[in-house]
Design a protein around this motif. Structure first.
Motif, PDB file in Angstrom:
ATOM      1  N   LEU A 323       0.827  -1.213   0.000  1.00  0.00           N
ATOM      2  CA  LEU A 323       0.000   0.000   0.000  1.00  0.00           C
ATOM      3  C   LEU A 323       0.862   1.263   0.000  1.00  0.00           C
ATOM      4  O   LEU A 323       0.561   2.238  -0.685  1.00  0.00           O
ATOM      5  N   LEU A 324       1.925   1.228   0.785  1.00  0.00           N
ATOM      6  CA  LEU A 324       2.842   2.377   0.828  1.00  0.00           C
ATOM      7  C   LEU A 324       3.532   2.564  -0.521  1.00  0.00           C
ATOM      8  O   LEU A 324       3.683   3.691  -0.998  1.00  0.00           O
ATOM      9  N   PHE A 325       3.948   1.451  -1.129  1.00  0.00           N
ATOM     10  CA  PHE A 325       4.540   1.535  -2.468  1.00  0.00           C
ATOM     11  C   PHE A 325       3.561   2.181  -3.444  1.00  0.00           C
ATOM     12  O   PHE A 325       3.941   3.034  -4.258  1.00  0.00           O
ATOM     13  N   SER A 326       2.288   1.739  -3.377  1.00  0.00           N
ATOM     14  CA  SER A 326       1.287   2.268  -4.303  1.00  0.00           C
ATOM     15  C   SER A 326       1.083   3.764  -4.130  1.00  0.00           C
ATOM     16  O   SER A 326       0.689   4.458  -5.066  1.00  0.00           O
ATOM     17  N   ALA A 327       1.339   4.257  -2.922  1.00  0.00           N
ATOM     18  CA  ALA A 327       1.227   5.695  -2.642  1.00  0.00           C
ATOM     19  C   ALA A 327       2.538   6.425  -2.920  1.00  0.00           C
ATOM     20  O   ALA A 327       2.697   7.585  -2.538  1.00  0.00           O
ATOM     21  N   GLU A 328       3.487   5.733  -3.589  1.00  0.00           N
ATOM     22  CA  GLU A 328       4.789   6.302  -3.964  1.00  0.00           C
ATOM     23  C   GLU A 328       5.604   6.717  -2.743  1.00  0.00           C
ATOM     24  O   GLU A 328       6.328   7.715  -2.768  1.00  0.00           O
ATOM     25  N   LEU A 329       5.468   5.912  -1.693  1.00  0.00           N
ATOM     26  CA  LEU A 329       6.285   6.100  -0.496  1.00  0.00           C
ATOM     27  C   LEU A 329       7.375   5.047  -0.484  1.00  0.00           C
ATOM     28  O   LEU A 329       7.182   3.919  -0.948  1.00  0.00           O
ATOM     29  N   ARG A 330       8.540   5.427   0.029  1.00  0.00           N
ATOM     30  CA  ARG A 330       9.688   4.528   0.045  1.00  0.00           C
ATOM     31  C   ARG A 330       9.685   3.751   1.363  1.00  0.00           C
ATOM     32  O   ARG A 330      10.021   4.310   2.415  1.00  0.00           O
ATOM     33  N   ALA A 331       9.285   2.484   1.286  1.00  0.00           N
ATOM     34  CA  ALA A 331       9.117   1.666   2.487  1.00  0.00           C
ATOM     35  C   ALA A 331      10.002   0.435   2.412  1.00  0.00           C
ATOM     36  O   ALA A 331      10.236  -0.118   1.340  1.00  0.00           O
ATOM     37  N   VAL A 332      10.490   0.009   3.567  1.00  0.00           N
ATOM     38  CA  VAL A 332      11.286  -1.210   3.664  1.00  0.00           C
ATOM     39  C   VAL A 332      10.658  -2.105   4.730  1.00  0.00           C
ATOM     40  O   VAL A 332       9.997  -1.627   5.651  1.00  0.00           O
ATOM     41  N   LEU A 333      10.883  -3.394   4.580  1.00  0.00           N
ATOM     42  CA  LEU A 333      10.368  -4.364   5.538  1.00  0.00           C
ATOM     43  C   LEU A 333      11.487  -4.797   6.465  1.00  0.00           C
ATOM     44  O   LEU A 333      12.578  -5.141   5.999  1.00  0.00           O
ATOM     45  N   SER A 334      11.234  -4.774   7.768  1.00  0.00           N
ATOM     46  CA  SER A 334      12.207  -5.241   8.756  1.00  0.00           C
ATOM     47  C   SER A 334      11.594  -6.409   9.507  1.00  0.00           C
ATOM     48  O   SER A 334      10.825  -6.219  10.459  1.00  0.00           O
TER      49      SER A 334
END
Length: 409
Positions: A323-334
């Motif tokens: 969802l964050l990717f779709s909103a063009e936000l740079r997210a990583v999974l930890s």
């Protein structure tokens, strides 16, 4: 070395490195390249809205071109050259002669002017090893080069547009209004005294007309024309020269640039050179030190660390990241084997502004706990969290004087 020196911050934040066997050449890591592209795309959008056409030009060009332009005479000792005779070539130290080549490919009319080109130009200069300093001084770098081909009557308006662009951009990055200097004719220069008299007067008048106060830097102009230099002060009070605008009537004539004037005869255009950031790597170094590594949300290479409390919430964490990717936000999974607290500490050590924690309760309720750098937390629905973060992912609009030109947004 100070922990807040960009030479420490860059490797510690996994942004970039420089190797001993490649002095002055930067290896950009994924996180550093993400930051690099944020800056580049921010400037690209501003330039596009102001009518600049983006171009791309070669890095390796005939040595004859640099001799004709005068760059070899002035900068030959700092240029990387190879080959001999007709095959003699050199890596470009700047992009201006290349943009003239594009201008010269067509017969131009006065109706096309001002004609604006922009390029994120890769340049190389053989800087002395003792002068190299992290990202501040390198041998390979990229500049936000731009050139305007125009008539003398256009100069004031084009300088005003550039001054407005600078004000908007620097305010967005968190800097106060820049200090301005007018650099005048150097001892070794090209062009007649009359052309320098006109260029210095025209640039000074353009600066004054849009309210810029400036100090004079005698003899510090480019070999082809005077320039306005814009210096920023960081949080430690240090001054860094960044943007420049240069007025040039020498290179167009040397390189045969011309257009058909309103009266039907050929005329030589004036060439305005300018850059907002200068070297992008150097500007990144300034930003890192200015913000002590804690870049604002919109600039951060990784903006959100999505952290499931246990492996049971991994699927939910992956969905939130999408969802964050779709909103063009740079997210990583930890989601590695470390404890929750250690993963949160690691995210903050990497200067990631927001940690999104997904536990069993959050997964059941469709919520997420957002933890900020300063320790504050908020629990929001996924949709609300994404919309709130997306709203933060906009460069701030600083309070700037728009008398110099148009609203850039």
């Amino acid at each position: 070395m100070d922990d807040l020196d960009h030479r420490s911050l860059g490797p510690r934040l996994d942004l970039w490195h420089i190797q001993e066997d490649a002095p002055g050449m930067v290896f950009w890591h994924p996180r550093g390249h993400a930051l690099y592209r944020v800056l580049e795309n921010f400037i690209r959008g501003k330039m596009r809205r102001l009518g600049y056409a983006e171009v791309r030009t070669p890095q390796l060009l005939p040595l004859d071109l640099w001799m004709q332009s005068g760059h070899w005479e002035k900068f030959g000792a700092q240029m990387f050259a190879l080959g001999e005779g007709e095959r003699a070539m050199a890596l470009k130290p700047m992009s201006c002669p290349c943009h003239v080549q594009i201008f010269n490919r067509n017969l131009r009319s006065w109706r096309e002017l001002p004609l604006r080109y922009a390029e994120f130009g890769s340049c190389h200069r053989d800087e002395p090893s003792g002068a190299l300093h992290g990202l501040m001084r390198t041998r390979g770098f990229e500049q936000d080069d731009a050139h305007v081909f125009c008539r003398a009557d256009d100069v004031a308006g084009e300088v005003a547009r550039f001054a407005a662009l600078l004000s908007e951009v620097y305010a967005a990055f968190g800097f106060d209004a820049p200090e301005v200097s007018l650099s005048t004719r150097p001892q070794l220069r090209a062009g007649s005294d009359a052309s320098w008299d006109w260029a210095e007067q025209a640039l000074a008048e353009a600066a004054r007309s849009c309210g810029l106060s400036y100090a004079i830097q005698p003899g510090e102009g480019a070999f082809y024309g005077p320039k306005l230099e814009f210096a920023l002060r960081d949080r430690l009070g240090r001054s860094w020269q960044c943007g420049t605008v240069q007025l040039d009537s020498v290179l167009p004539e040397r390189l045969g640039a011309s257009y058909v004037a309103a009266h039907g005869a050929r005329a030589t255009p004036v060439l305005i050179h300018h850059a907002v950031l200068g070297s992008i790597g150097r500007f990144i170094a300034m930003l890192l030190e200015h913000h002590a590594g804690a870049l604002p949300f919109w600039l951060s290479p990784d903006q959100v660390a999505v952290v499931p409390i246990t492996r049971d919430q991994l699927d939910d964490a992956l969905k939130l990241r999408e969802l964050l990717f779709s909103a063009e936000l740079r997210a990583v999974l930890s989601a590695d084997g470390e404890t929750l607290s250690r993963r949160i500490v690691a995210a903050h050590a990497a200067s990631i502004p927001v940690v999104a924690v997904v536990g069993a309760r959050e997964a059941a309720q469709g919520t997420v706990s957002l933890r900020e750098r300063d320790g504050t937390t908020s629990v929001l629905t996924w949709d609300r969290a994404v919309s709130t973060l997306r709203e933060r992912n906009r460069p701030p609009r600083g309070s700037v004087d728009r008398a110099c030109g148009p609203d850039l947004d």
